[in-house]
Write a protein that holds these residues in place. Structure first.
Motif, mmCIF file in Angstrom:
data_model
loop_
_atom_site.group_PDB
_atom_site.id
_atom_site.type_symbol
_atom_site.label_atom_id
_atom_site.label_comp_id
_atom_site.label_asym_id
_atom_site.label_seq_id
_atom_site.Cartn_x
_atom_site.Cartn_y
_atom_site.Cartn_z
ATOM 1 N N ALA A 109 -1.074 5.075 -1.325
ATOM 2 C CA ALA A 109 -0.964 5.179 0.131
ATOM 3 C C ALA A 109 0.089 4.221 0.695
ATOM 4 C CB ALA A 109 -2.315 4.903 0.780
ATOM 5 N N CYS A 110 0.301 3.091 0.040
ATOM 6 C CA CYS A 110 1.202 2.068 0.577
ATOM 7 C C CYS A 110 2.428 1.854 -0.304
ATOM 8 C CB CYS A 110 0.441 0.756 0.736
ATOM 9 S SG CYS A 110 -1.047 0.910 1.751
ATOM 10 N N ARG A 111 2.735 2.821 -1.126
ATOM 11 C CA ARG A 111 3.846 2.677 -2.074
ATOM 12 C C ARG A 111 5.165 2.365 -1.378
ATOM 13 N NH1 ARG A 111 3.957 7.371 -6.001
ATOM 14 N NH2 ARG A 111 2.136 6.244 -6.709
ATOM 15 N N GLY A 112 5.486 3.053 -0.309
ATOM 16 C CA GLY A 112 6.750 2.829 0.405
ATOM 17 C C GLY A 112 6.839 1.442 1.005
ATOM 18 N N GLN A 113 5.752 1.005 1.631
ATOM 19 C CA GLN A 113 5.735 -0.328 2.219
ATOM 20 C C GLN A 113 5.846 -1.404 1.136
ATOM 21 O OE1 GLN A 113 3.652 2.169 2.962
ATOM 22 N NE2 GLN A 113 3.041 2.112 5.097
ATOM 23 N N TYR A 114 5.190 -1.178 0.001
ATOM 24 C CA TYR A 114 5.243 -2.143 -1.090
ATOM 25 C C TYR A 114 6.663 -2.249 -1.644
ATOM 26 C CZ TYR A 114 4.265 -4.523 -5.464
ATOM 27 O OH TYR A 114 4.284 -5.413 -6.509
ATOM 28 N N LYS A 115 7.318 -1.119 -1.780
ATOM 29 C CA LYS A 115 8.701 -1.129 -2.286
ATOM 30 C C LYS A 115 9.611 -1.889 -1.314
ATOM 31 C CE LYS A 115 12.410 1.668 -4.048
ATOM 32 N NZ LYS A 115 12.885 2.937 -4.509
ATOM 33 N N SER A 116 9.435 -1.687 -0.029
ATOM 34 C CA SER A 116 10.225 -2.411 0.979
ATOM 35 C C SER A 116 9.963 -3.913 0.904
ATOM 36 C CB SER A 116 9.891 -1.917 2.382
ATOM 37 O OG SER A 116 10.264 -0.576 2.527
ATOM 38 N N LEU A 117 8.714 -4.280 0.716
ATOM 39 C CA LEU A 117 8.351 -5.689 0.589
ATOM 40 C C LEU A 117 9.033 -6.307 -0.629
ATOM 41 C CD1 LEU A 117 6.559 -8.162 1.325
ATOM 42 C CD2 LEU A 117 4.828 -7.165 -0.176
ATOM 43 N N GLN A 118 9.008 -5.616 -1.750
ATOM 44 C CA GLN A 118 9.628 -6.128 -2.968
ATOM 45 C C GLN A 118 11.140 -6.289 -2.805
ATOM 46 O OE1 GLN A 118 8.114 -7.260 -5.790
ATOM 47 N NE2 GLN A 118 6.289 -7.041 -4.536
ATOM 48 N N GLU A 119 11.784 -5.327 -2.163
ATOM 49 C CA GLU A 119 13.231 -5.417 -1.937
ATOM 50 C C GLU A 119 13.566 -6.609 -1.040
ATOM 51 O OE1 GLU A 119 14.247 -1.580 -0.410
ATOM 52 O OE2 GLU A 119 14.122 -0.630 -2.378
ATOM 53 N N CYS A 120 12.731 -6.856 -0.045
ATOM 54 C CA CYS A 120 12.939 -7.997 0.842
ATOM 55 C C CYS A 120 12.767 -9.309 0.080
ATOM 56 C CB CYS A 120 11.958 -7.932 2.012
ATOM 57 S SG CYS A 120 12.077 -9.340 3.130
ATOM 58 N N MET A 121 11.730 -9.406 -0.719
ATOM 59 C CA MET A 121 11.445 -10.632 -1.468
ATOM 60 C C MET A 121 12.510 -10.933 -2.519
ATOM 61 S SD MET A 121 8.850 -12.085 -0.179
ATOM 62 C CE MET A 121 8.534 -13.282 -1.444
ATOM 63 N N PHE A 180 3.202 -3.864 4.864
ATOM 64 C CA PHE A 180 2.381 -3.613 3.703
ATOM 65 C C PHE A 180 0.949 -4.097 3.934
ATOM 66 C CE2 PHE A 180 0.573 -5.167 -0.316
ATOM 67 C CZ PHE A 180 0.464 -3.956 -0.994
ATOM 68 N N ALA A 181 0.802 -5.277 4.504
ATOM 69 C CA ALA A 181 -0.535 -5.839 4.731
ATOM 70 C C ALA A 181 -1.380 -4.930 5.615
ATOM 71 C CB ALA A 181 -0.430 -7.229 5.341
ATOM 72 N N GLU A 182 -0.774 -4.402 6.666
ATOM 73 C CA GLU A 182 -1.523 -3.507 7.554
ATOM 74 C C GLU A 182 -1.961 -2.249 6.816
ATOM 75 O OE1 GLU A 182 0.655 -2.644 11.107
ATOM 76 O OE2 GLU A 182 0.840 -4.767 11.633
ATOM 77 N N CYS A 183 -1.082 -1.713 5.989
ATOM 78 C CA CYS A 183 -1.402 -0.505 5.231
ATOM 79 C C CYS A 183 -2.514 -0.783 4.218
ATOM 80 C CB CYS A 183 -0.157 0.009 4.518
ATOM 81 S SG CYS A 183 -0.439 1.503 3.537
ATOM 82 N N ALA A 184 -2.482 -1.941 3.584
ATOM 83 C CA ALA A 184 -3.441 -2.267 2.532
ATOM 84 C C ALA A 184 -4.816 -2.671 3.059
ATOM 85 C CB ALA A 184 -2.881 -3.392 1.675
ATOM 86 N N THR A 185 -4.890 -3.047 4.330
ATOM 87 C CA THR A 185 -6.162 -3.490 4.896
ATOM 88 C C THR A 185 -7.196 -2.367 4.831
ATOM 89 O OG1 THR A 185 -5.042 -5.020 6.369
ATOM 90 C CG2 THR A 185 -7.287 -4.393 6.974
ATOM 91 N N GLY A 186 -8.341 -2.690 4.262
ATOM 92 C CA GLY A 186 -9.437 -1.732 4.189
ATOM 93 C C GLY A 186 -9.347 -0.765 3.021
ATOM 94 N N ARG A 187 -8.349 -0.885 2.199
ATOM 95 C CA ARG A 187 -8.197 0.015 1.047
ATOM 96 C C ARG A 187 -8.514 -0.728 -0.240
ATOM 97 N NH1 ARG A 187 -5.065 4.550 2.573
ATOM 98 N NH2 ARG A 187 -3.932 4.221 4.501
ATOM 99 N N THR A 188 -8.851 0.027 -1.242
ATOM 100 C CA THR A 188 -9.020 -0.554 -2.573
ATOM 101 C C THR A 188 -8.044 0.126 -3.504
ATOM 102 O OG1 THR A 188 -10.880 0.945 -2.984
ATOM 103 C CG2 THR A 188 -11.425 -1.269 -2.215
ATOM 104 N N VAL A 189 -8.492 1.072 -4.263
ATOM 105 C CA VAL A 189 -7.645 1.748 -5.239
ATOM 106 C C VAL A 189 -6.558 2.587 -4.560
ATOM 107 C CG1 VAL A 189 -7.644 3.395 -7.154
ATOM 108 C CG2 VAL A 189 -9.533 1.794 -6.902
ATOM 109 N N SER A 190 -6.847 3.159 -3.421
ATOM 110 C CA SER A 190 -5.874 4.041 -2.759
ATOM 111 C C SER A 190 -4.629 3.312 -2.280
ATOM 112 C CB SER A 190 -6.528 4.768 -1.583
ATOM 113 O OG SER A 190 -6.872 3.852 -0.560
ATOM 114 N N VAL A 191 -4.654 1.979 -2.250
ATOM 115 C CA VAL A 191 -3.483 1.222 -1.818
ATOM 116 C C VAL A 191 -2.283 1.535 -2.712
ATOM 117 C CG1 VAL A 191 -3.876 -0.894 -3.163
ATOM 118 C CG2 VAL A 191 -2.737 -1.019 -0.978
ATOM 119 N N VAL A 192 -2.546 1.859 -3.958
ATOM 120 C CA VAL A 192 -1.470 2.125 -4.922
ATOM 121 C C VAL A 192 -0.587 3.274 -4.459
ATOM 122 C CG1 VAL A 192 -0.954 2.835 -7.291
ATOM 123 C CG2 VAL A 192 -2.824 1.238 -6.845
#
Length: 67
Positions: A15-27, A1-13
């Motif tokens: 563009a990185c939805r899949g990675q964020y969901k994986s992060l949440q499931e892990c946490m 998720f961090a790699e995907c979010a680097t350099g993004r602002t609003v588009s992170v929502v």
């Protein structure tokens, strides 16, 4: 998720939805109700092992007041 979010602002929502969901499931394995119940039980066990009359491990403030 961090790699995907680097350099993004609003588009992170979107563009990185899949990675964020994986992060949440892990946490969830560390922050879910079952895990938190275990952590609380361990905390209470350790807290009850402190000597009577103390409120837990010594803090800098509590050791300074004893001088």
């Amino acid at each position: 998720f961090a790699e995907c979010a680097t350099g993004r602002t609003v588009s992170v929502v979107w563009a990185c939805r899949g990675q964020y969901k994986s992060l949440q499931e892990c946490m969830l394995q560390y922050t879910g109700p079952e895990s938190m119940t275990k952590v609380r039980a361990e905390y209470m066990r350790l807290r009850s092992q402190t000597s009577p009359g103390t409120q837990g491990p010594a803090t800098e403030e509590s050791t300074m007041s004893q001088e």
